[in-house]
Write a protein that holds these residues in place. Structure first.
Motif, short mmCIF file in Angstrom:
data_model
loop_
_atom_site.label_atom_id
_atom_site.label_comp_id
_atom_site.label_asym_id
_atom_site.label_seq_id
_atom_site.Cartn_x
_atom_site.Cartn_y
_atom_site.Cartn_z
N MET A 189 40.57 14.18 30.68
CA MET A 189 40.46 14.08 32.14
C MET A 189 41.67 13.37 32.73
O MET A 189 42.15 13.74 33.81
N GLN A 190 42.19 12.37 32.05
CA GLN A 190 43.35 11.64 32.55
C GLN A 190 44.62 12.50 32.50
O GLN A 190 45.47 12.41 33.38
N ARG A 191 44.73 13.35 31.49
CA ARG A 191 45.95 14.16 31.31
C ARG A 191 45.97 15.37 32.25
O ARG A 191 47.04 15.82 32.66
N SER A 192 44.80 15.90 32.58
CA SER A 192 44.76 17.11 33.41
C SER A 192 45.21 16.80 34.83
O SER A 192 44.76 15.82 35.44
N GLN A 193 46.08 17.64 35.35
CA GLN A 193 46.57 17.50 36.72
C GLN A 193 45.92 18.51 37.67
O GLN A 193 45.79 18.25 38.86
N ARG A 194 45.51 19.66 37.16
CA ARG A 194 44.96 20.71 38.02
C ARG A 194 43.43 20.71 38.05
O ARG A 194 42.83 21.44 38.83
N PHE A 195 42.81 19.93 37.17
CA PHE A 195 41.34 19.83 37.13
C PHE A 195 40.92 18.37 37.29
O PHE A 195 40.44 17.75 36.35
N PRO A 196 41.12 17.78 38.47
CA PRO A 196 40.72 16.39 38.66
C PRO A 196 39.22 16.22 38.51
O PRO A 196 38.44 17.13 38.79
N PHE A 197 38.80 15.05 38.06
CA PHE A 197 37.39 14.74 37.89
C PHE A 197 36.79 14.53 39.28
O PHE A 197 37.07 13.55 39.96
N ALA A 198 35.96 15.47 39.73
CA ALA A 198 35.32 15.39 41.04
C ALA A 198 33.87 15.85 40.88
O ALA A 198 33.63 16.98 40.43
N PRO A 199 32.90 15.01 41.23
CA PRO A 199 31.49 15.34 40.97
C PRO A 199 30.89 16.33 41.97
O PRO A 199 29.86 16.08 42.58
N SER A 200 31.56 17.44 42.17
CA SER A 200 31.02 18.55 42.94
C SER A 200 31.66 19.82 42.38
O SER A 200 32.20 19.80 41.27
N LEU A 201 31.65 20.90 43.12
CA LEU A 201 32.15 22.14 42.56
C LEU A 201 32.41 23.16 43.65
O LEU A 201 32.06 22.97 44.81
N ALA A 202 33.09 24.25 43.25
CA ALA A 202 33.20 25.49 44.02
C ALA A 202 34.23 25.50 45.12
O ALA A 202 34.33 26.46 45.85
N GLY A 203 35.04 24.45 45.25
CA GLY A 203 36.10 24.51 46.23
C GLY A 203 37.23 25.42 45.77
O GLY A 203 37.29 25.83 44.61
N VAL A 204 38.14 25.74 46.68
CA VAL A 204 39.27 26.60 46.32
C VAL A 204 40.18 25.91 45.30
O VAL A 204 40.92 26.58 44.58
N ASP A 205 40.15 24.58 45.23
CA ASP A 205 40.91 23.84 44.24
C ASP A 205 40.03 23.55 43.03
O ASP A 205 38.86 23.17 43.17
N SER A 206 40.59 23.70 41.85
CA SER A 206 39.85 23.48 40.62
C SER A 206 39.48 22.01 40.44
O SER A 206 40.13 21.12 40.99
N SER A 207 38.44 21.77 39.66
CA SER A 207 38.03 20.41 39.32
C SER A 207 37.23 20.43 38.03
O SER A 207 36.82 21.49 37.55
N CYS A 208 37.02 19.25 37.48
CA CYS A 208 36.15 19.13 36.30
C CYS A 208 35.12 18.06 36.57
O CYS A 208 35.27 17.23 37.48
N SER A 209 34.06 18.08 35.78
CA SER A 209 33.01 17.08 35.95
C SER A 209 32.32 16.85 34.62
O SER A 209 32.43 17.66 33.69
N SER A 210 31.59 15.75 34.55
CA SER A 210 30.79 15.41 33.38
C SER A 210 29.32 15.46 33.76
O SER A 210 28.84 14.57 34.48
N PRO A 211 28.59 16.48 33.33
CA PRO A 211 27.16 16.54 33.68
C PRO A 211 26.38 15.30 33.26
O PRO A 211 25.49 14.85 33.97
N LEU A 212 26.75 14.73 32.11
CA LEU A 212 26.04 13.54 31.62
C LEU A 212 26.18 12.38 32.60
O LEU A 212 25.22 11.65 32.87
N TYR A 213 27.36 12.21 33.15
CA TYR A 213 27.65 11.06 34.01
C TYR A 213 27.38 11.33 35.48
O TYR A 213 27.31 10.37 36.27
#
Length: 374
Positions: free
Chosen positions: A308-332
Motif C-alpha cells: 500500500m505504501q509503494r503503490s502510487q495509483r491505488f491509494p488506500f481509500a475506504p470506498s470504491l468506484a470513483g474514476v480514480d483507482s484505489s485499494c482497501s482492506s476489507p478486514l480493516y
C-alpha cells in the motif's frame, strides 16, 4: 421574464416552496405530484435522480436517500416490522451486517445469515416470520455472483421478497428486477455518481405499491437526499454507461495481470475464466464484469503495508468506484463490523486486498502494480 428552458435542471437549493393561498396548499395534498411543499417531502432534483435510477433499473418508482446505508434501511423497512425475520447472504457488505446486527435487532427484527451455496435452497432457514432475502449481485469483497433468477424463484416459492444490492454491478451490467427481484438498491456514492464527490443512495421498486411505501419511509424517517447531492448524482449518471465500460475493461486487464504475479496467492474477479461463476456473470452482465476485484497476499501485515505504501495509483481509500483507482482492506474497513467467526468463514484476513479499478490508462495501472508488488 424571458422564457427560460435550461437543458440541465437547475439546482433547487431551497428547503421550502411558496404557496399563493389555502387553495394552493390543498391542491398539493389533493393532487400528489402537482407541486412541491418541503424538500424532505420532494424536490425537483431528488425526484429527477429517483426517476433516472428507476428508468435504468426498469422499476415502477424509486426514492433517493442520503446514503447507501439509508437505502438499505429503507429497503428493509419496506417489508419488515418488529417481530419479523430477515435472511441475509453471508457474503455481504459489512455495513449491511452492522445495520442488521446492531440496530434492526434492537428494533425486534432478527437476522439469519445464509451461506452462498445455500441461497437457492432456503427451506432450512425460513421461519414463519421470515419476510425477505438480502443479497448482492456481486458480493463484497470476494466477487461471488448470485444467480438472480434462481434466487428470486426460491424466495417467491417461500413467499419471500428478494432485495438486491446492485452497487457493484450497476444497471449498465445487470438489472435485477428483470430477473424477478422485488427491490434493488444502490449506494449512489459509488458507480452511479462515479466521481467520489457525493454521498447518496437509491432504492427502486418493481411495483407501484412498494414504490409508494418507499417514498413514505423516505419522507417520514427523513432519509431523502439534498438538492445539491441529487444534482451531482444526476450529472454523474450521464456518463455511467461509458465509465462502467472503461472500469470493466481495465479491471479485466488488472485481474489477468495479477494472476501472473508470484506474490499473489489468489485473484477474485468474475471476468476470469477460472472464477466459479464466470459464465453466470457473463450472462447477467452482458459480457462485462465491473471494476471491482480482490486479491490475496500472504497474511503478513508488514507486507500488505509495504504494497500500500509503494503503490502510487491505488491509494488506500475506504470506498470504491470513483474514476480514480484505489485499494482497501476489507478486514480493516468495510467488514470490520463482522464477527471474527464471520470473517474467518468468508476468508477475510489481513492479506485480502480489494481494488477499485478506475478509468486511467491501463498501462499506468499495471506498471504501478508491478513496482508495488516487486
Amino acid at each position: 421574464m424571458p422564457n427560460i428552458q435550461p437543458k440541465i435542471t437547475p439546482i433547487y437549493q431551497t428547503s421550502v416552496f411558496k404557496f399563493e393561498d389555502l387553495d394552493a396548499v390543498q391542491q398539493y395534498f389533493d393532487e400528489p405530484g402537482s407541486r412541491y411543499l418541503y424538500s424532505r417531502n420532494g424536490n425537483p432534483n431528488s425526484d429527477e435522480l429517483a426517476t433516472a435510477v428507476a428508468q435504468w433499473e426498469g422499476g415502477a418508482g424509486a426514492v433517493a436517500t442520503g446514503s447507501g446505508m439509508a437505502a438499505i434501511f429503507a429497503a428493509l423497512l419496506t417489508y419488515c416490522q418488529a417481530g419479523d425475520h430477515v435472511l441475509c447472504a453471508a457474503d455481504i457488505y459489512g455495513g449491511s451486517a452492522a445495520l442488521l446486527n446492531l440496530e434492526l435487532s434492537r428494533l425486534g427484527i432478527a437476522v439469519t445469515y445464509v451461506p452462498f451455496e445455500s441461497l437457492y435452497d432456503l427451506a432450512a432457514y425460513v421461519q414463519p416470520t421470515t419476510r425477505l432475502l438480502l443479497c448482492e449481485t456481486m458480493s463484497n469483497p470476494l466477487l461471488r455472483v448470485v444467480d438472480l433468477r434462481a434466487a428470486a424463484a426460491e424466495c417467491h416459492r417461500h413467499g419471500l421478497k428478494l432485495v438486491v444490492d446492485n452497487t457493484f454491478s450497476t444497471p449498465v451490467l445487470t438489472r435485477p428486477l428483470g430477473y424477478g427481484a422485488d427491490l434493488v438498491l444502490h449506494s449512489v456514492t459509488k458507480y452511479l455518481a462515479g466521481h467520489s464527490d457525493v454521498t447518496a443512495g437509491a432504492v427502486v421498486a418493481r411495483t407501484p405499491e412498494d414504490a409508494a411505501r418507499l417514498r413514505q419511509i423516505g419522507v417520514i424517517f427523513g432519509l431523502t437526499l439534498s438538492p445539491m447531492e441529487s444534482w451531482l448524482s444526476v450529472r454523474g449518471m450521464k456518463t455511467m454507461r461509458l465509465r462502467v465500460a472503461a472500469h470493466s475493461e481495465n479491471a479485466l486487464a488488472v485481474a489477468e495481470f495479477l494472476t501472473r504475479q508470484p506474490a499473489v496467492q489468489a485473484v477474485y474477479y468474475p471476468g476470469l475464466a477460472a472464477h466459479p461463476q464466470n459464465q453466470l456473470a457473463s450472462e447477467q452482465g452482458g459480457g462485462r464484469f465491473g471494476g471491482m476485484l480482490s486479491f490475496r497476499l500472504p497474511d503478513d501485515e508488514q507486507l500488505v503495508n509495504r504494497f500500500m505504501q509503494r503503490s502510487q495509483r491505488f491509494p488506500f481509500a475506504p470506498s470504491l468506484a470513483g474514476v480514480d483507482s484505489s485499494c482497501s482492506s476489507p478486514l480493516y474497513t468495510s467488514h470490520r463490523a463482522l464477527t471474527d467467526a464471520q470473517r474467518a468463514e468468508l476468508g477475510i484476513s489481513v492479506g485480502l486486498v480489494r481494488l477499485s479499478v478506475g478509468i486511467e490508462p491501463v498501462e499506468e495501472l499495471l506498471a504501478d502494480l508491478a513496482q508495488a508488488l516487486g
